[in-house]
Structure formats: C-alpha cells, structure tokens
Write a protein that holds these residues in place. Structure first.
Motif, mmCIF file in Angstrom:
data_model
loop_
_atom_site.group_PDB
_atom_site.id
_atom_site.type_symbol
_atom_site.label_atom_id
_atom_site.label_comp_id
_atom_site.label_asym_id
_atom_site.label_seq_id
_atom_site.Cartn_x
_atom_site.Cartn_y
_atom_site.Cartn_z
ATOM 1 N N ARG A 123 0.836 -1.199 0.000
ATOM 2 C CA ARG A 123 0.000 0.000 0.000
ATOM 3 C C ARG A 123 0.875 1.256 0.000
ATOM 4 N NH1 ARG A 123 -3.592 -0.342 4.804
ATOM 5 N NH2 ARG A 123 -3.135 -2.495 4.412
ATOM 6 N N ARG A 124 1.928 1.236 0.797
ATOM 7 C CA ARG A 124 2.837 2.374 0.880
ATOM 8 C C ARG A 124 3.529 2.607 -0.464
ATOM 9 N NH1 ARG A 124 8.323 2.275 3.955
ATOM 10 N NH2 ARG A 124 9.157 4.206 3.199
ATOM 11 N N ARG A 125 3.992 1.538 -1.101
ATOM 12 C CA ARG A 125 4.650 1.679 -2.402
ATOM 13 C C ARG A 125 3.683 2.227 -3.448
ATOM 14 N NH1 ARG A 125 6.972 -3.373 -1.095
ATOM 15 N NH2 ARG A 125 5.608 -4.399 -2.572
ATOM 16 N N CYS A 126 2.412 1.815 -3.397
ATOM 17 C CA CYS A 126 1.423 2.335 -4.340
ATOM 18 C C CYS A 126 1.223 3.824 -4.133
ATOM 19 C CB CYS A 126 0.084 1.611 -4.183
ATOM 20 S SG CYS A 126 0.132 -0.092 -4.774
ATOM 21 N N ARG A 127 1.118 4.265 -2.883
ATOM 22 C CA ARG A 127 0.968 5.700 -2.606
ATOM 23 C C ARG A 127 2.188 6.461 -3.085
ATOM 24 N NH1 ARG A 127 -1.340 4.256 2.624
ATOM 25 N NH2 ARG A 127 0.767 4.448 3.404
ATOM 26 N N GLU A 128 3.378 5.919 -2.858
ATOM 27 C CA GLU A 128 4.606 6.570 -3.313
ATOM 28 C C GLU A 128 4.631 6.653 -4.838
ATOM 29 O OE1 GLU A 128 7.638 4.239 -1.505
ATOM 30 O OE2 GLU A 128 7.372 5.173 0.452
ATOM 31 N N GLY A 129 4.136 5.620 -5.503
ATOM 32 C CA GLY A 129 4.069 5.630 -6.954
ATOM 33 C C GLY A 129 3.121 6.696 -7.481
ATOM 34 N N LEU B 146 2.330 9.467 -5.888
ATOM 35 C CA LEU B 146 2.992 10.747 -5.626
ATOM 36 C C LEU B 146 4.063 11.015 -6.677
ATOM 37 C CD1 LEU B 146 3.430 13.249 -3.919
ATOM 38 C CD2 LEU B 146 4.942 11.900 -2.461
ATOM 39 N N ALA B 147 4.853 10.023 -7.005
ATOM 40 C CA ALA B 147 5.890 10.185 -8.031
ATOM 41 C C ALA B 147 5.263 10.538 -9.370
ATOM 42 C CB ALA B 147 6.728 8.915 -8.142
#
Length: 62
Positions: free
Chosen positions: A6-12, A14-15
């Motif tokens: 979930r965190r990686r998806c949010r970071e993606g 944002l990127a």
C-alpha cells in the motif's frame, strides 16, 4: 494488500503526480521536459513513455 505494498502504491502515485506537474507546468521547454521525463534517472518512471506524456501535455494546454 499488505502495508508495504500500500505504501509503495501511494509513493508511486505521488511520483506520478510530481512527474506530471514537472512535464506539464515545469520550467524550460516542453521538449526538454519530455526528454528528461523519459530518459533522466531523476524523472523517468518505468512504463511511462513519450507518447503517454505527450498526450497529457497536449490535453494540459487545452
């Protein structure tokens, strides 16, 4: 979905938003920003190519 995924998806997301903001409204020429967006290690996102970004830029200035 695990916490890490979930965190990686949010970071993606944002990127992606940062990249689009840069390409559409950043400083310098559009062509230079597009080139940076697909070739620069600082900006490039896998599977996001010139055609997609060019289309977004085209719609962004309408």
């Amino acid at each position: 979905m695990g916490h890490g995924l979930r965190r990686r998806c949010r970071e993606g997301v944002l990127a992606g938003r940062i990249l689009l903001n840069y390409v559409v409204w950043g400083n310098g020429s559009v062509s230079a920003r597009l080139w940076n967006a697909i070739r620069s290690d600082d900006w490039a996102i896998p599977h996001v190519g010139l055609s997609s970004l060019g289309e977004i830029v085209g719609w962004g200035v309408v």
